[in-house]
Design an enzyme around this catalytic site. Sequence first.
Site, mmCIF file in Angstrom:
data_model
loop_
_atom_site.group_PDB
_atom_site.id
_atom_site.type_symbol
_atom_site.label_atom_id
_atom_site.label_comp_id
_atom_site.label_asym_id
_atom_site.label_seq_id
_atom_site.Cartn_x
_atom_site.Cartn_y
_atom_site.Cartn_z
ATOM 1 N N THR A 172 0.773 -1.220 -0.504
ATOM 2 C CA THR A 172 0.281 -0.359 0.227
ATOM 3 C C THR A 172 0.897 1.111 0.020
ATOM 4 O OG1 THR A 172 0.077 0.420 2.390
ATOM 5 C CG2 THR A 172 -1.141 -1.014 2.071
ATOM 6 N N ASP A 173 0.280 1.988 -0.508
ATOM 7 C CA ASP A 173 1.436 3.342 -0.463
ATOM 8 C C ASP A 173 0.912 3.596 0.808
ATOM 9 O OD1 ASP A 173 2.116 5.926 -0.893
ATOM 10 O OD2 ASP A 173 1.432 6.590 -2.318
ATOM 11 N N TRP A 174 1.773 4.427 1.434
ATOM 12 C CA TRP A 174 1.200 5.470 2.839
ATOM 13 C C TRP A 174 -0.154 5.675 3.650
ATOM 14 C CZ3 TRP A 174 5.281 2.961 1.893
ATOM 15 C CH2 TRP A 174 6.517 2.916 2.264
ATOM 16 N N GLY A 183 -2.562 4.205 2.727
ATOM 17 C CA GLY A 183 -3.401 3.994 1.490
ATOM 18 C C GLY A 183 -4.847 3.224 1.909
#
Length: 855
Positions: free
Chosen positions: A274-276, A278
């Site tokens: 995941t993006d941070w 996200g």
Amino acid sequence: MRDAWLVALAAGAAGIANAEYHSPPSYPSPWANGAGEWAEAYQKAVAFVSELTLLEKINLTTGIGWESGQCVGNSGSIPRKNFRSLCMQDSPLGVRDTDYNTAFPGGINVGATWDVNLAYLRGKAMGEEHRGKGVDVQLGPVAGPLGRVPEGGRNWEGFAPDPVLTGQMMAYTINGIQDAGVIACAKHFIGYEQEHFRQGSQENYTISDSISENIDDKTMHELYLWPFADAVRAGVGSVMCSYNQINNSYACSNSYTLNHLLKGELGFQGFVMTDWSGQHAGVGDTLAGTDMDMPGDVAFNSGTGFWGANLTIAVLNGTVPEWRVDDMAVRIMSAFYKVGRDTNQVPINFDSWTLDTYGNEYYYAGEGYKQINQHVDVRANHAQVVREIGSRSAVLLKNVNAALPLTGREKYVAIFGEDAGANIDGVNSCSDRGCDNGTLAMGWGSGSDNFPYLVTPEQAISAEVVKNGGAFTAITDSGAIDEAKTIASQASTCIVFANADSGEGYIEVDNNWGDRNNLTLWKNGEAMIDAVAGECNNTIVVLHTVGPVLIEDWVHHPNITAVLWNGIPGQESGNSLVDVLYGTVNPGGKTPFTWGKKRSDWGTDILYVPNEGESAPQQNFTEGIFIDYRHFDKANITPTYEFGYGLSYSTFSFSDLQVQTIPAPPYVPFNGTTKSAPVLGTVLNATAYLFPDYIRRIEAFIYPWITSTNLKAASGDPHYGWPTSKYVPAGAQDGSAQKINPAGGGPGGNPALYDTVAKVTVTVKNTGAVVGDEVPQLYVSLGGPDDAPKVLRGFTRLTLQPGEETQWSTTLTRRDVSNWDVAKQNWVVTNYTKTVYVGNSSRNLPLRSTLLLKL
């Protein structure tokens, strides 16, 4: 735990019920099988994971929390196996948040070189620096954003708004990073084309959900998915899912894009991260195909996590099948072994939260005082790579009567504009480069890093002028217009510098929230150009910009003799520029985007204001595949400078186009089934997973242990015990053998897509008086009424001596001449006439030939 833990994945995948666009569910999440070059790494991963407990597997997949480790993201460790926390670190242009590192040029400059070898060298150098700092995963390179809108804040992190140019640069960058022994992370998957509303509320707008980027199936395959297919074929170890929604389903919860497209159709064998922040659900994201959450907490420093203990609970209660967690761990470890991290790993020797030598290992908690920064110098000779890319990415847009190169005999050289000078507060004074003070050599946000130094144009040019015995003046006050006029009227050579900046949306610069508000120059750029050109009949303009700007109003001024675009060239900016200005390097860069005459020419724009009546802003990609030069061609709009354009101090000719058809077997949709999902361990009763008494809790740290054998109490979820059918989609838990996607079957898709169908050969000659570089470009017209007039399909960069000619050959694959058929859900070669074009820009294609295929 928040209600979001029980977000119904079926609803998330299907999208908002009344929305025009929705993302169909696709389950179960495909499990890795070690296909192709992954075989050995997969076998090692299976052996390793087979020896792990459930808690150890969950530690592999779960971040420990923001500021709870020394990297921007850390997974849990496995002490019993002497396996340390994995370190995830930005950025796509160097090692972020440390010192004694190199500040490389942005991706957009690499795209402007049109040189895959330079992409590889930059990737290798960046990988070596990450490895030297103890990083396991470099968060880059970037194919999302691709560059749908020229104002897009993070376009400069990627390479070009063309899928083929970007795809090739992605592949070679990944090869470089991973050859250095570090896992590359291709990001952001997918449709992440603007900063506004990427995480919901922004500026003065309060909205509940992130923007939905609504993309039709044909556009997804022929444009946005294309470079990620190249990344998968290059063996990328990790892919980062993005913040936005795609067709009203969050990217990290989107079973269609992750399970169906990435893991199913493209055959991706690595792990999805995941993006941070996200992540928006626990069970939902797990079943939808996400394999690692970063940084691990629901909100930064909250101490709560969608995974960690909650993932333990989900396996114990049967919501998440054990095989799924096994596959998550195997995918992570497969990437680990594939790049040789088991032999290349060094201790983490820096800290993302401070450059102090001593500090707290657990920064947020304020615990674990020790030496956290060893200040390891990882730069080696990488400045040479930076300087070479900086000069070879320079695009000469205008050069009247050979105004460039300069001879060194100029009597009085004056430079103008804030962009020529230094940031008076210090080169790294703005956090994550979040300002536009002094010369622009890097955009802002998590895609940046610290400068070890920055050679400004003022420094480099003044040194050259003084060495040659000339006079020199610099006016770097952007408001000193009257002073500039006076000096311009006296100087023999005037060089005006101007820039335009952008970056990530968590930083605002001059009211630009990541995305640019306009396509004009910053810091009074146009006014300074106008003032100097009005007084000096040899005015040279140098632009440092993150993308296209509007130059039509001044570029044709008779006193402006040359215009040079140098992008964001990194720490050697001034040196690279002097190499080009004085002819040590003959510019051979080609613009990786189109320069329109007015903003509306691009036909797309940022969604700056949320749609009324929508919980999530809706951005419909109604232009389809027609972005940048494809749109200009379709709409018959004449740009100021076209995609692929760039002058040289020499001249070149193209002749003798030959197109040889190569018979290929018929395209057959892949037909086969997987094996059943392997189960690599045994789940014990809940007592075995209780938080042990001997572990001292660190504040806000995310752990895998549960606090009670009463799983409802341990979860803290008021909705615990809902029927599984409310939030587990049909088929999501099915570990039986599955049919393989007919468009899949190999890395990057069906192997038949990569059959060679034609060979194209052309003669290129240097007809000038000096050695120079040319970039032959191959375009193809697919011929259909819904196709672009032409699309880039091949290129290279050649260095030729005066009078030298050479034959350049390249091949076309079935993929290059195919369209995505929405009804058939596969690639097809249509019956429309295909045409091959060759030249040195998208609008200078003197050679053409009909392509007669034998398929």
